[in-house]
Design a protein around this motif. Sequence first.
Motif, PDB file in Angstrom:
ATOM      1  N   GLY A   8      43.594  26.123  46.937  1.00 24.45           N
ATOM      2  CA  GLY A   8      42.988  27.435  46.903  1.00 24.45           C
ATOM      3  C   GLY A   8      41.831  27.425  45.917  1.00 24.45           C
ATOM      4  N   ILE A   9      41.024  28.484  45.924  1.00 22.08           N
ATOM      5  CA  ILE A   9      39.890  28.580  45.007  1.00 22.08           C
ATOM      6  C   ILE A   9      39.772  30.003  44.488  1.00 22.08           C
ATOM      7  N   PHE A  10      39.590  30.142  43.178  1.00 23.83           N
ATOM      8  CA  PHE A  10      39.359  31.435  42.541  1.00 23.83           C
ATOM      9  C   PHE A  10      37.878  31.772  42.710  1.00 23.83           C
ATOM     10  N   LEU A  11      37.593  32.928  43.285  1.00 25.26           N
ATOM     11  CA  LEU A  11      36.230  33.267  43.677  1.00 25.26           C
ATOM     12  C   LEU A  11      35.404  33.898  42.560  1.00 25.26           C
ATOM     13  N   ALA A  12      35.993  34.141  41.393  1.00 32.67           N
ATOM     14  CA  ALA A  12      35.301  34.895  40.343  1.00 32.67           C
ATOM     15  C   ALA A  12      34.003  34.230  39.908  1.00 32.67           C
ATOM     16  N   GLN A  13      34.009  32.919  39.773  1.00 39.74           N
ATOM     17  CA  GLN A  13      32.824  32.223  39.275  1.00 39.74           C
ATOM     18  C   GLN A  13      31.799  31.934  40.365  1.00 39.74           C
ATOM     19  N   PHE A  14      32.092  32.335  41.598  1.00 40.47           N
ATOM     20  CA  PHE A  14      31.189  32.054  42.710  1.00 40.47           C
ATOM     21  C   PHE A  14      30.590  33.316  43.320  1.00 40.47           C
ATOM     22  N   ALA A  15      31.297  34.421  43.273  1.00 37.18           N
ATOM     23  CA  ALA A  15      30.828  35.663  43.894  1.00 37.18           C
ATOM     24  C   ALA A  15      29.508  36.102  43.287  1.00 37.18           C
ATOM     25  N   GLY A  16      28.604  36.602  44.133  1.00 40.05           N
ATOM     26  CA  GLY A  16      27.301  37.045  43.664  1.00 40.05           C
ATOM     27  C   GLY A  16      26.527  37.744  44.758  1.00 40.05           C
ATOM     28  N   PRO A  17      25.303  38.159  44.463  1.00 38.32           N
ATOM     29  CA  PRO A  17      24.531  38.964  45.413  1.00 38.32           C
ATOM     30  C   PRO A  17      23.901  38.176  46.556  1.00 38.32           C
ATOM     31  N   GLU A  18      23.868  36.864  46.434  1.00 41.06           N
ATOM     32  CA  GLU A  18      23.208  36.038  47.446  1.00 41.06           C
ATOM     33  C   GLU A  18      24.230  35.423  48.385  1.00 41.06           C
ATOM     34  N   ALA A  19      23.871  35.315  49.680  1.00 44.75           N
ATOM     35  CA  ALA A  19      24.713  34.626  50.656  1.00 44.75           C
ATOM     36  C   ALA A  19      24.792  33.141  50.284  1.00 44.75           C
ATOM     37  N   PRO A  20      25.939  32.481  50.480  1.00 44.48           N
ATOM     38  CA  PRO A  20      27.129  32.982  51.173  1.00 44.48           C
ATOM     39  C   PRO A  20      28.186  33.589  50.240  1.00 44.48           C
ATOM     40  N   PHE A  21      27.782  34.042  49.075  1.00 43.99           N
ATOM     41  CA  PHE A  21      28.741  34.478  48.064  1.00 43.99           C
ATOM     42  C   PHE A  21      28.821  35.996  47.922  1.00 43.99           C
ATOM     43  N   LEU A  34      34.481  24.102  53.160  1.00 44.39           N
ATOM     44  CA  LEU A  34      34.701  23.044  52.174  1.00 44.39           C
ATOM     45  C   LEU A  34      36.079  22.404  52.318  1.00 44.39           C
ATOM     46  N   GLY A  35      37.025  23.143  52.913  1.00 49.28           N
ATOM     47  CA  GLY A  35      38.377  22.629  53.090  1.00 49.28           C
ATOM     48  C   GLY A  35      39.452  23.410  52.372  1.00 49.28           C
ATOM     49  N   TYR A  36      39.086  24.540  51.747  1.00 47.48           N
ATOM     50  CA  TYR A  36      40.084  25.355  51.067  1.00 47.48           C
ATOM     51  C   TYR A  36      40.922  26.128  52.083  1.00 47.48           C
ATOM     52  N   LYS A  37      42.180  26.331  51.724  1.00 46.18           N
ATOM     53  CA  LYS A  37      43.115  27.047  52.595  1.00 46.18           C
ATOM     54  C   LYS A  37      43.437  28.441  52.068  1.00 46.18           C
ATOM     55  N   GLY A  38      43.086  28.710  50.805  1.00 40.67           N
ATOM     56  CA  GLY A  38      43.379  30.004  50.210  1.00 40.67           C
ATOM     57  C   GLY A  38      42.286  30.438  49.258  1.00 40.67           C
ATOM     58  N   VAL A  39      42.156  31.752  49.077  1.00 45.17           N
ATOM     59  CA  VAL A  39      41.185  32.305  48.130  1.00 45.17           C
ATOM     60  C   VAL A  39      41.880  33.320  47.235  1.00 45.17           C
ATOM     61  N   GLN A  40      41.590  33.237  45.950  1.00 40.22           N
ATOM     62  CA  GLN A  40      42.090  34.196  44.967  1.00 40.22           C
ATOM     63  C   GLN A  40      40.951  35.166  44.673  1.00 40.22           C
ATOM     64  N   ILE A  41      41.192  36.455  44.857  1.00 40.87           N
ATOM     65  CA  ILE A  41      40.113  37.435  44.855  1.00 40.87           C
ATOM     66  C   ILE A  41      40.066  38.228  43.553  1.00 40.87           C
ATOM     67  N   PRO A  42      38.923  38.216  42.855  1.00 40.04           N
ATOM     68  CA  PRO A  42      38.738  39.073  41.672  1.00 40.04           C
ATOM     69  C   PRO A  42      38.475  40.500  42.105  1.00 40.04           C
ATOM     70  N   THR A  43      39.290  41.429  41.652  1.00 38.70           N
ATOM     71  CA  THR A  43      39.222  42.795  42.176  1.00 38.70           C
ATOM     72  C   THR A  43      38.051  43.594  41.632  1.00 38.70           C
ATOM     73  N   TRP A  44      37.358  43.084  40.621  1.00 39.13           N
ATOM     74  CA  TRP A  44      36.189  43.800  40.098  1.00 39.13           C
ATOM     75  C   TRP A  44      34.935  43.497  40.918  1.00 39.13           C
ATOM     76  N   GLU A  45      35.020  42.547  41.841  1.00 36.29           N
ATOM     77  CA  GLU A  45      33.884  42.218  42.700  1.00 36.29           C
ATOM     78  C   GLU A  45      33.916  43.124  43.930  1.00 36.29           C
ATOM     79  N   ILE A  46      33.167  44.224  43.856  1.00 34.72           N
ATOM     80  CA  ILE A  46      33.255  45.235  44.905  1.00 34.72           C
ATOM     81  C   ILE A  46      32.691  44.756  46.234  1.00 34.72           C
ATOM     82  N   GLY A  47      31.925  43.677  46.216  1.00 37.08           N
ATOM     83  CA  GLY A  47      31.456  43.111  47.467  1.00 37.08           C
ATOM     84  C   GLY A  47      32.541  42.387  48.232  1.00 37.08           C
ATOM     85  N   LEU A  48      33.646  42.076  47.547  1.00 38.99           N
ATOM     86  CA  LEU A  48      34.747  41.347  48.175  1.00 38.99           C
ATOM     87  C   LEU A  48      35.920  42.253  48.524  1.00 38.99           C
TER      88      LEU A  48
END
Length: 351
Positions: A8-21, A34-48
């Motif tokens: 899995g991958i924690f999305l906090a350090q990747f989320a941003g205003p530009e695609a694909p993030f 990339l091959g990940y099977k799970g995503v951990q979602i930071p709830t403060w990222e309103i785009g996610l």
Amino acid sequence: MSKMKGPGIFLAQFAGPEAPFNTLANITKWASDLGYKGVQIPTWEIGLIDLAKAAESKEYCDGLRAICAENGVQITELSTHLQGQLVATHPAYDEQFDGFAPAHLRGNPKARQEWAVEQLMLAAKASKNLGLTAHATFSGALLWHTIYPWPQRPEGLVETGFKELAKRWLPILNAFDAAGVDLCYELHPGEDLHDGVTFERFLEATGNHPRCHILYDPSHFVLQQLDYIQFIDYYHDRIKMFHVKDAEFNPNGRSGIYGGYQGWKDRPGRFRSLGDGQVDFNGIFSQFAKYNFDGWAVLEWECCLKHPEDGACEGVDFINHHIIRTTDKAFDDFAGGAHNEAANLRILGLD
């Protein structure tokens, strides 16, 4: 078979205003490619994610899950690291942590703390609606400014601090209990829960709450010079989440654990991409296999040198390589025999 899930991958350090993030659909496709099977979602990222809507609407959560499933991943957990920090904040850090809250709450610590508690309550409901069983957060800190006992801590200060911390978290823990979700504190410098002893203090202050658990991240233990392998022996029954993150500690004649106020590149203790640091992941994954850990192995990227996208790309094979397919038989079964009590008595000279 191994019960551990991943990568899995924690999305906090990747989320941003530009695609694909920038959207859940885009970033989950990127992760899946990339091959990940799970995503951990930071709830403060309103785009996610819209946390309030996720707490209110099962239909909305079903839509989030469908987006992930369409891209070949599933949601591993939600995170409220930033909001959890604000549940307990010493006034010395008010201005620095104001950025974790909405703009209209900045400069108002009481309102900010109330908002943080509300966010955790929403996260409990959202996790339930998403069918999740664990949630990631920070504990916050009332005592961190006294971490080094000079001047010496007054008698009873630590006990009072943990009593207050537990008082603030107990209603939240109860809400997670009602939702059927384990609340996992990442043990992290800057938090009052930063090692085994402090977790034990908090657990005791909460009356050994059944939803009080640990997010295990060995990188923070490397920087503290704690035995992160033995830690699993002590606390495996409370470890419900795992951040796969590397680090190194290279002390020198000028600086050690405290780091000399230097930036991350120059500190003796530094976070690194997987495989570039000193963490014994063979030992860690072996320990988790020993105790049948059934949570997710989730990459958290925080390297001070390598580009995040390179770290994410390399992390897939690294985690896949380390997840252990556990054996269902002993290596010497071929030399054994069926149970025979009479024979056992003869071998012991008791026939």
